[in-house]
Structure formats: structure tokens, C-alpha cells
Design a protein around this motif. Structure first.
Motif: not given
Lengths: 279, 283
Positions: B42-44, B53-55, B148, B46-47, B50-51, B57-58
Motif C-alpha cells: 500500500v505504501a509503495g 501525477f508528477l511525471r 484524472f 501511494c508513492t 504521487v510520481f 503533468y511534466i
């Protein structure tokens, strides 16, 4: 850990400082003992920050502007971010290992010594190999500031000094804040990464690149916009396309102080909550 | 790690069936072992999100007003990113030091006593792990992304099966590379150097930080035809977003299969050389 032997001698203030210095010295000696490994680490560690910058350059290879910013302007953002992150990673980044300290019981040993738990952990494990990254980050920042055509005023010179320091404090606070989660949830390592390394990547680009609630959350909810984006705008003398006034660039130190305060608070609460694994 | 393979009964004959049964049992053990780390999954996840979304958008910002960049349109970029975030966990590109740790501590000697070749047994374990990751880590980003961003849905019916095959080959190619990096411990003891090089190089050269099409043409060609890195991430993702026509996609997957053969043969060769060396040390 052999350094523990010096603990009884530190009742007075001057002794504590000497104990911390002993911790740091032992670290430096042990890391320099394997010289080849140390050199390999030193060289390898630059790579991570180099690739952050290379990625930005490659993306600008296929586009002239990113979110309304040119390469020169974006490099100021990248420079502030990588300089701040690499230095914070050098100083407190190893707090990421907290879950392991908790699991192995090393944290118990740290708590019984008459020294602060956080400084002990940081000095016991100061990764000198990351020095190379911090130096590279600073070099990128200096190059970016030199080539961006900034109209230097005394105010901007001051900001150019204060903003990277604020970025270091901010990232350091993020490292400590996310590490405290492992007092409650030992497997939280990767979750912490999403904020620390995610924050580093987020601050490497102008926030206009991102959109929607994601930008709102990272940029203003967590304050990452004040690490590199707003200080860069103030240095470049550019108006914020998102409408924040120019003084927002000067908010960086304030935001950093808020972050540091909450990190200190969270650490204190976390240590109180800590229960030994008993192993 | 070792206890997993130790429970497997030794093959009794030279037949193929027991070999497959052994391989299956080790893979199943690998699957079960990773299915127990649910919080970490689960923790992985989430990471990865997040990445993602970041990549996303970039890359979308790189596509800019024109809407296309390096042969990808906006929807293709979104699919590339989100499927890539999932695939990253399936191929387990980083953090595998099991073999190197066992070499350093000497435990690897126990692996050599087993009736199954070390390369085979580690590969089976890794495929079991990848099987669990495919369910727990590949599917969620593929579900989250479309909420998204406008994503690209493959047009050709054969694309999805070809992607799955390509992803499977990617797991084996990545395993082969990781095994070789770990095996340097036989000679170096301390694998931090090779590990740092691998961690740095694999992300950039496999197409994680940016699609390799963003690079200048000649550089991309060298990476594509002379190194196994694109086979780890870029090829399956290009197949999924149908960047090239189906025939080119097939050729790329064929090249992945070629890398699988080369790398596994290399792993066995390195293992044999290392074993000889170990005997000399032990004697």
C-alpha cells in the motif's frame, strides 16, 4: 556502539558538545576506512542529482518552454531545489533509517544516553559520501543564478543567500516529519519517499506545470511552492502567472520556520509515543 | 529466502514435468512471500501514484500547446506514465540485493547444494514475486490514472496480449540485469559501486524519467539496439500505447526475447565462473 562509553562524562554543557564531536569523528573515521568504497560512493552520489538536472535538460530538448518558463528560468528553480534537497539529504537524510533503528532496538540505546536522540542519530550516521551531491547542487544553483540574466539588487543578493538556506531547512523538516510516521507505522518507508523525493521532483519545475488539486495540495497545502518557485520568481523579477504577489518569494524563510517547528513538534510527540519492540 | 527453496522436493528424474513442478512450487512460494507484505504494498502504491501525477503533468507540459511530443500524443503520454508506474513495481527495478547479501555472508554456499540451479531458482522466486506485484501494483495505477487524465486505450485487439508478453519478458530481462549486478559480489564483496551505477542508469536508460524518444535520434538508437535497458520498461510501454505499427511492436518484443536468452546465458556463465572461484577459496 563504542561511542556510548563517553556518555557519563557529558553532564555539563561543554561535555555534550564534546560527545557529539566524538560521534562525528567516529563516523568520519569509519567511513574513510574503506577508501575505495568511499570514493565510489562519493562519485556515485553525484549521479542522482546530475540525472535530476539532465532530465530537465532532456525535456527542454523537445520543448522550448515548460509551463510558461524558459530553460534559463527553470534552471534557477532546479538549482534552488537540488541545492536545498542535496544539502538537507546530507545533513538529516539518513533519518529515513529510523524504521530500522526502531526494529533493531538501536533506538533504545540512543534514548538511554544523556544526549538528544535526534542529533545522536544524525551524527552516528552522517553520510559523508553525500557531500558530493550537495556540492554539485550548489554548483548548479550558482551557474543558474549567473546565467539567468538576473537584475541584481541588494535585496535579490540577500534572497539568493536566504532562499537556499530556507530550502535546506524546509527539506530537512520534511525528512524528519515523514520519518516520525514510522513511530506509528514501521513499514512507512515508501510512503515517506512520496513526500520527500516527490517534493524534490515537484520543486524541480515551475508549479505552473502542475494542475488541479494536486498542485494546490503540494504547492500550497504542503508549502513546496515556497521552496524554489516563488523565490525564483522574485529573483528573476517575474510576475507569478498564478497571481500571488511578488513578496511571496520572501515567504520562504517563514514557511521554513513553520515547517521546522512542526517537525520538532512531531518528533517530540513521536518519541513520547515510541514503545520499544523489546527485541 | 533460502527456506523457500529448501522445501522443494528434489527432482527425481530427467523428465520435464518434475522440473516444471519444482519451478512452479518455487514461484508460488515467491508469490506467497510477497503477498504477506501488504502494508508495504500500500505504501509503495501511494508513492507510485504521487510520481504518476508528477511525471504525467511534466510530460504533458512538454507536449505543450501542440499536444504531441516525440511521437506521443497527450493520451499516449498519460498511459505511458501510469502503466510505467505500475510496471516499475512488477519488474522490481530497484532494491534487490538478496543474492549479493547471501554472497557476502557466505550463505550462497547453501544455494549451491540444492538440486535446482541458482539462476533457475532465483528466477522462479522472482516470477512469483512479479505475479503478486502484477495484481497488487500494476492494476491500481491503471485504474487510478484514467480518473484524472485522459488516457490512451489500445485500438488493436492484439495489443494487450502483446503487452502482457512484453511485460513478462521485461521481468526476466530486469531479473537478468539485477542478477549480474548482484553477482559482482563474488569478485568485489562490496557491491555498492555496481548497485549505485545500476540504480542510476536503469531509471534513465529504461525510459522511466522520460521516454527515450525525447533523446536525440542517434543516442536513442544506440540505447535501443545495443543495450537491454529499453527492454525493461520502454518497449512494453511503447507496445501498450501503440507508438509504432504492430509489425514494429512485434519486432521489438522479439528483440526483448533475444535479450532474455543472452542475459540468462550470461547469468549461468557468470555463476559457473564464480562457483569455480568459490571452490578455490574454500579449498
Amino acid at each position: 556502539m563504542a561511542e556510548g562509553g563517553s556518555a557519563p562524562a557529558v553532564a555539563e554543557g561543554g561535555g555534550a558538545l564534546r560527545a557529539y564531536r566524538a560521534l562525528l569523528g567516529a563516523q568520519a573515521r569509519s567511513q574513510a576506512a574503506y577508501r575505495t568504497s568511499f570514493v565510489v560512493d562519493l562519485v556515485g552520489n553525484v549521479g542522482a542529482t546530475v540525472f535530476d538536472v539532465v532530465t530537465v535538460l532532456v525535456i527542454f530538448g523537445v520543448t522550448r518552454e515548460l509551463g510558461g518558463f524558459t530553460l534559463r528560468e527553470t534552471l534557477v528553480v532546479v538549482g534552488l531545489s537540488s541545492c536545498g534537497f542535496a544539502t538537507a539529504d546530507l545533513l538529516v537524510g539518513n533519518i529515513e533509517r529510523l524504521p530500522r533503528y526502531v526494529r533493531t532496538g538501536l533506538f533504545d540505546a540512543v534514548l538511554v544516553r544523556p544526549l538528544g536522540a535526534l542529533p545522536q542519530l544524525l551524527l552516528m550516521d552522517l553520510p559523508l559520501r553525500k557531500l558530493s551531491r550537495a556540492v554539485f547542487g550548489l554548483a548548479v544553483l550558482l551557474f543558474a543564478l549567473g546565467s539567468a540574466g538576473i537584475d541584481w539588487t541588494p535585496g535579490r543578493v540577500a534572497l539568493a543567500v536566504v532562499a537556499p538556506l530556507a530550502a535546506v531547512v524546509f527539506f530537512a523538516s520534511v525528512f524528519v516529519l515523514t520519518a516520525t510516521v514510522s513511530f506509528y507505522w514501521v513499514d512507512s518507508g515508501e510512503l515517506a519517499n512520496s513526500v520527500t523525493y516527490g517534493g524534490r521532483d515537484f520543486t524541480s519545475y515551475p508549479v505552473t506545470v502542475y494542475g488541479g488539486w494536486f498542485r494546490a495540495l503540494f504547492a500550497y497545502g504542503m508549502g513546496f511552492a515556497f521552496v524554489s518557485y516563488h523565490p525564483a520568481l522574485a529573483l528573476l523579477g517575474r510576475a507569478d502567472p498564478l497571481g500571488l504577489p511578488p513578496w511571496a518569494g520572501w515567504a520562504a524563510p517563514g514557511v521554513a520556520v513553520v515547517a521546522a517547528t512542526s517537525a520538532a513538534l512531531a518528533w517530540r510527540v513521536g518519541v513520547r509515543h515510541y514503545r520499544s519492540t523489546g527485541s | 529466502m533460502g527456506s523457500v527453496t529448501a522445501t522443494v522436493a528434489p527432482p527425481t528424474g530427467a523428465h520435464v514435468t518434475p522440473w516444471f513442478r519444482t519451478f512452479g512450487a518455487i514461484a508460488a512460494a515467491g508469490f506467497r512471500r510477497h503477498a504477506t507484505y501488504r502494508q508495504a504494498a500500500v505504501a509503495g502504491l501511494c508513492t507510485n501514484t504521487v510520481f504518476g501525477f508528477l511525471r504525467c503533468y511534466i510530460f504533458l507540459a512538454a507536449a505543450g500547446a501542440a499536444g504531441t511530443v516525440a511521437g506521443y500524443d497527450r493520451a499516449q503520454l498519460a498511459t505511458f506514465v501510469w502503466a510505467g508506474q505500475g510496471l516499475l513495481a512488477v519488474i522490481a527495478i530497484w532494491g534487490w540485493t538478496d543474492l549479493a547479501d547471501r554472497i557476502r555472508t557466505g550463505e550462497v554456499a547453501a544455494d549451491l547444494l540444492r538440486p535446482v540451479h541458482p539462476v533457475t531458482s532465483y528466477l522462479a522466486t522472482d516470477l512469483g514475486r512479479a505475479g503478486f506485484a502484477a495484481l497488487a501494483r500494476l492494476v491500481p495505477p491503471l485504474v487510478i490514472g484514467p480518473f484524472f487524465f485522459a488516457v490512451y486505450v489500445p485500438r488493436h485487439w492484439a495489443t494487450v496480449p502483446l503487452f502482457l508478453l512484453s511485460a513478462l519478458l521485461a521481468v526476466v530481462v530486469c531479473f537478468g540485469c539485477r542478477y549480474l549486478v548482484n553477482a559482482t559480489a563474488y569478485w568485489l564483496q562490496d557491491v555498492r559501486g555496481p548497485m549505485i551505477l545500476w540504480t542510476l542508469g536503469s531509471g534513465v536508460l529504461a525510459g522511466l524519467y522520460f521516454p527515450l524518444g525525447f533523446l536525440p535520434g542517434p543516442l536513442e538508437a544506440v540505447l535501443r539496439y545495443a543495450t537491454p535497458f529499453p527492454s525493461i520498461l520502454q518497449v512494453p510501454l511503447d507496445v501498450l500505447v501503440e507508438r509504432e505499427p504492430m509489425s514494429t511492436g512485434l519486432a521489438l518484443v522479439g528483440m526483448q526475447a533475444g535479450w532474455v536468452v543472452v542475459l540468462l546465458a550470461l547469468c549461468r556463465l557468470v555463476q559457473r565462473r564464480a562457483e569455480r572461484r568459490l571452490v578455490v577459496q574454500g579449498g
